[in-house]
Design a protein around this motif. Sequence first.
Motif, short mmCIF file in Angstrom:
data_model
loop_
_atom_site.label_atom_id
_atom_site.label_comp_id
_atom_site.label_asym_id
_atom_site.label_seq_id
_atom_site.Cartn_x
_atom_site.Cartn_y
_atom_site.Cartn_z
N ALA A 171 0.81 -1.23 0.00
CA ALA A 171 0.00 0.00 0.00
C ALA A 171 0.84 1.27 0.00
O ALA A 171 0.31 2.35 0.19
N GLY A 172 2.15 1.14 -0.21
CA GLY A 172 3.00 2.32 -0.31
C GLY A 172 2.94 3.17 0.94
O GLY A 172 3.13 2.69 2.06
N PRO A 173 2.61 4.46 0.78
CA PRO A 173 2.64 5.38 1.93
C PRO A 173 1.38 5.33 2.81
O PRO A 173 1.25 6.14 3.71
N TRP A 174 0.46 4.39 2.56
CA TRP A 174 -0.80 4.41 3.30
C TRP A 174 -0.60 4.31 4.82
O TRP A 174 -1.31 4.98 5.58
N ALA A 175 0.33 3.51 5.29
CA ALA A 175 0.54 3.38 6.74
C ALA A 175 0.87 4.73 7.37
O ALA A 175 0.37 5.07 8.44
N MET A 176 1.68 5.53 6.69
CA MET A 176 2.01 6.87 7.17
C MET A 176 0.77 7.77 7.12
O MET A 176 0.48 8.51 8.06
N TYR A 177 0.03 7.68 6.03
CA TYR A 177 -1.19 8.49 5.91
C TYR A 177 -2.20 8.11 6.99
O TYR A 177 -2.89 8.99 7.53
N GLN A 178 -2.32 6.82 7.28
CA GLN A 178 -3.23 6.38 8.33
C GLN A 178 -2.94 7.06 9.65
O GLN A 178 -3.86 7.51 10.35
N GLN A 179 -1.67 7.14 10.00
CA GLN A 179 -1.27 7.78 11.26
C GLN A 179 -1.63 9.25 11.26
O GLN A 179 -2.15 9.78 12.25
N GLN A 180 -1.36 9.94 10.15
CA GLN A 180 -1.69 11.37 10.06
C GLN A 180 -3.19 11.60 10.20
O GLN A 180 -3.63 12.51 10.91
N LEU A 181 -3.98 10.78 9.53
CA LEU A 181 -5.43 10.95 9.56
C LEU A 181 -6.02 10.57 10.91
O LEU A 181 -6.92 11.24 11.42
N ALA A 182 -5.52 9.50 11.51
CA ALA A 182 -6.03 9.07 12.81
C ALA A 182 -5.77 10.13 13.87
O ALA A 182 -6.59 10.33 14.78
N ALA A 183 -4.65 10.82 13.77
CA ALA A 183 -4.31 11.86 14.76
C ALA A 183 -5.08 13.15 14.54
O ALA A 183 -5.17 13.99 15.44
N ALA A 184 -5.68 13.31 13.37
CA ALA A 184 -6.32 14.58 13.01
C ALA A 184 -7.66 14.77 13.70
O ALA A 184 -8.42 13.82 13.88
N ASP A 185 -7.94 16.01 14.06
CA ASP A 185 -9.27 16.40 14.57
C ASP A 185 -10.18 16.85 13.44
O ASP A 185 -11.41 16.90 13.61
N ALA A 186 -9.61 17.20 12.30
CA ALA A 186 -10.37 17.68 11.14
C ALA A 186 -9.53 17.42 9.90
O ALA A 186 -8.31 17.28 9.98
N VAL A 187 -10.23 17.37 8.75
CA VAL A 187 -9.57 17.06 7.50
C VAL A 187 -10.03 18.05 6.42
O VAL A 187 -11.21 18.42 6.38
N VAL A 188 -9.08 18.47 5.60
CA VAL A 188 -9.39 19.30 4.43
C VAL A 188 -9.10 18.46 3.20
O VAL A 188 -7.98 17.94 3.04
N ILE A 189 -10.10 18.29 2.34
CA ILE A 189 -9.96 17.48 1.13
C ILE A 189 -9.93 18.43 -0.07
O ILE A 189 -10.91 19.11 -0.37
#
Length: 198
Positions: free
Chosen positions: A57-75
């Motif tokens: 999954a390439g960088p997904w593991a890193m992205y998962q951590q960033q997203l899980a720690a986030a209180d909000a997301v900008v798409i």
Amino acid sequence: MLNIALVAGSSRNNSQSGKVARVLRQRLIELGYTSQDTSSIIDLGLAPLPLWPAEDAGPWAMYQQQLAAADAVVIIAPEWNGMACPAIKNFFIYASKAELAHKPGLLVGVSSGIGGAYPISELRASSYKNCRLCYLPEHLIVRQVEKVLNGPQPVDEADERIRARIDYALDVLVRYAHALQPVRAAITFANPAFANGM
């Protein structure tokens, strides 16, 4: 201080979506909503996700951590041929409730012309279903993107107008982020019968 993740949804390297993500992140920091340490950019053009499903999954593991720690997301979703581009759609196949459930999401459409609304509509219709991301009723559309947000000062009325709208939308996002923190804490996903959205 809030943790906010910004997803630049273009598969192109050095994209205008990446530029918009950097501008929004800097504005969040300048307004005191987040900091260099509590905000991050996921740029799908710089570190693309393989087409799902993938053995690696390439960088997904890193992205998962960033997203899980986030209180909000900008798409940030560029419009390609009147659609959300493949990279951001693929991102939402990877994303799950573990990373995004009951977090506020600000949608940002990007267009080189006067469009940009179709990715907003498309993502509102389908991308939240299983990940349970809560899109704000507000969104942004950055039109004529090559001509705006290029320097510290606006160059014309359109540039000035989108900067004011950015500040307004980011303020709304932050207020939702604070309000939804206790909601997320109170909701359980323990019942396997409701693992996915309807």
